[in-house]
Design a protein around this motif. Sequence first.
Motif, PDB file in Angstrom:
ATOM      1  N   ASP A   1      -9.156  -4.963   4.964  1.00 17.62           N
ATOM      2  CA  ASP A   1      -8.942  -5.407   3.595  1.00 17.62           C
ATOM      3  C   ASP A   1      -7.663  -4.732   3.097  1.00 17.62           C
ATOM      4  N   LEU A   2      -7.050  -5.320   2.073  1.00 17.00           N
ATOM      5  CA  LEU A   2      -5.764  -4.814   1.567  1.00 17.00           C
ATOM      6  C   LEU A   2      -5.807  -4.724   0.052  1.00 17.00           C
ATOM      7  N   TYR A   3      -5.192  -3.662  -0.492  1.00 15.71           N
ATOM      8  CA  TYR A   3      -5.065  -3.610  -1.949  1.00 15.71           C
ATOM      9  C   TYR A   3      -3.659  -3.213  -2.362  1.00 15.71           C
ATOM     10  N   PHE A   4      -3.273  -3.709  -3.554  1.00 20.73           N
ATOM     11  CA  PHE A   4      -1.960  -3.451  -4.114  1.00 20.73           C
ATOM     12  C   PHE A   4      -2.112  -3.135  -5.597  1.00 20.73           C
ATOM     13  N   ASP A   5      -1.662  -1.952  -5.993  1.00 19.06           N
ATOM     14  CA  ASP A   5      -1.649  -1.528  -7.387  1.00 19.06           C
ATOM     15  C   ASP A   5      -0.277  -1.867  -7.956  1.00 19.06           C
ATOM     16  N   GLY A   6      -0.196  -2.954  -8.720  1.00 21.69           N
ATOM     17  CA  GLY A   6       1.080  -3.413  -9.230  1.00 21.69           C
ATOM     18  C   GLY A   6       1.642  -2.571 -10.346  1.00 21.69           C
TER      19      GLY A   6
ATOM     20  N   SER B   1     -15.914  -3.049   8.685  1.00 21.59           N
ATOM     21  CA  SER B   1     -16.987  -2.543   9.528  1.00 21.59           C
ATOM     22  C   SER B   1     -17.041  -3.340  10.829  1.00 21.59           C
ATOM     23  N   LYS B   2     -17.230  -2.637  11.912  1.00 24.20           N
ATOM     24  CA  LYS B   2     -17.253  -3.298  13.223  1.00 24.20           C
ATOM     25  C   LYS B   2     -18.688  -3.513  13.674  1.00 24.20           C
TER      26      LYS B   2
ATOM     27  N   ASN C   1     -13.783  -1.211  -6.622  1.00 26.32           N
ATOM     28  CA  ASN C   1     -13.260  -2.155  -5.622  1.00 26.32           C
ATOM     29  C   ASN C   1     -12.213  -1.548  -4.697  1.00 26.32           C
ATOM     30  N   THR C   2     -11.800  -0.286  -4.953  1.00 26.85           N
ATOM     31  CA  THR C   2     -10.888   0.400  -4.017  1.00 26.85           C
ATOM     32  C   THR C   2     -11.605   1.482  -3.217  1.00 26.85           C
ATOM     33  N   ALA C   3     -12.923   1.554  -3.335  1.00 25.61           N
ATOM     34  CA  ALA C   3     -13.682   2.547  -2.572  1.00 25.61           C
ATOM     35  C   ALA C   3     -13.503   2.317  -1.079  1.00 25.61           C
ATOM     36  N   GLY C   4     -13.266   3.390  -0.341  1.00 18.65           N
ATOM     37  CA  GLY C   4     -13.111   3.301   1.103  1.00 18.65           C
ATOM     38  C   GLY C   4     -11.701   3.036   1.581  1.00 18.65           C
ATOM     39  N   PHE C   5     -10.765   2.845   0.646  1.00 22.46           N
ATOM     40  CA  PHE C   5      -9.376   2.600   1.021  1.00 22.46           C
ATOM     41  C   PHE C   5      -8.612   3.901   1.230  1.00 22.46           C
ATOM     42  N   SER C   6      -7.541   3.812   1.998  1.00 24.12           N
ATOM     43  CA  SER C   6      -6.499   4.830   2.063  1.00 24.12           C
ATOM     44  C   SER C   6      -5.250   4.208   1.482  1.00 24.12           C
TER      45      SER C   6
END
Length: 386
Positions: free
Chosen positions: A369-374, A385-386, A249-254
């Motif tokens: 999209d946003l992710y946070f590793d607590g 994607s555009k 679920n974090t694939a493609g994130f920076s």
Amino acid sequence: MHRVATFFTATLLAGRAAQALPMTSSTENPYPVPPYCAFTQSKFLPFRNSGNVNWTSPPSLNITVNGRPLIATMDTGSTGIVIDAKYGFNTTYLEKNCEIGHVFYTSSHWLQEGYWCITEVDVGGVVTSAKALIRTREVCCPDFADGDRCQEPAKSCVCQGTCTSTADQGILRRRVLEEDGDVSRIEARQTASVGKAYMGIGFARGNPPAYNLFMNVTSIDGVPTVSSKFRTGYVITSTGVWLGITKSNTAGFSAIKLNLREGHADNRDWGEPPCDVQINNGSWTRGTFLADTGIPNAYVKGDVPNKEGNQITIRIPDPSTPFGDVKFVSVPKSKAGTVGTDNPMQPTWVGTRTVPGVNTGRKFYNGYDLYFDGDGGYFGLREKSK
């Protein structure tokens, strides 16, 4: 005698051992996501309003408290859930076992008073246990201070002429939020049908992790979470939220590593991510970044005063190699929703922030999209994607 407290340092589940994950090097991405291969426990929770692909309203989730179904607004701009005491809470128990406290919403001026109490909440099969404010009283209080509890409600928070009760819903009250112009900051109150709650799941928002339901997950679909398989955190998409960080679920994130907050309550109390703001062609101003799902507008502070027509650019985490790049026009509240409508990340209007940086509001999620590793303190973005 109870001690009055807005929040207090608690370490509920904060003692769990979080694995230190090294960042992997990459020639293609200067901000790689840590390797989450070992973590397999997670669940996707679809928003009740998952058809809201344009983020015109705040996301909401189905929750269960004391066996009662509620609808909870999911807000990244605050930390801590507020639940009315009428949903199965015994006042005598609260008085004897919990701590007097309050939550004050600065944008709407509503003061929520009650008791901080460890409360189990089921969010679509994900069971959490965190400090919740069990509300016993609420009052409109524009001049709130700890020494002035606003015993008499002011009139400026209450709708005039447009909020009426209906036979099937009972008494319905909606609040005018004087700064962000959005009724979502505190949900409508109703005495019948499904009840409402307000769930703040943001980090670096004042209250420590012990108050954040998403930071205190105990089981998923009846299976207890274990630190070797469950990585505390979430991924927010346009259709729902993942609880539990995984490689998939974090694939493609920076991502970047966050610092602990000054005076942090525990070793998972992370500070805000950095960003830089440019107004028109001015100099870049270093500040902090927040993408607040609770509001449709934005707040900005850069090197010059905020004025109508200003071209605003935000780069995260810095101007030279950003993995987040946002542009919009400054719009006064009087023209809310009439300018920049061809830009999906354009806020309805733009106000001035008190500290350098930006609160983009929820329109930001039209672009990322946003992710946070607590557990580990990583923050990341993934362009849609555009």
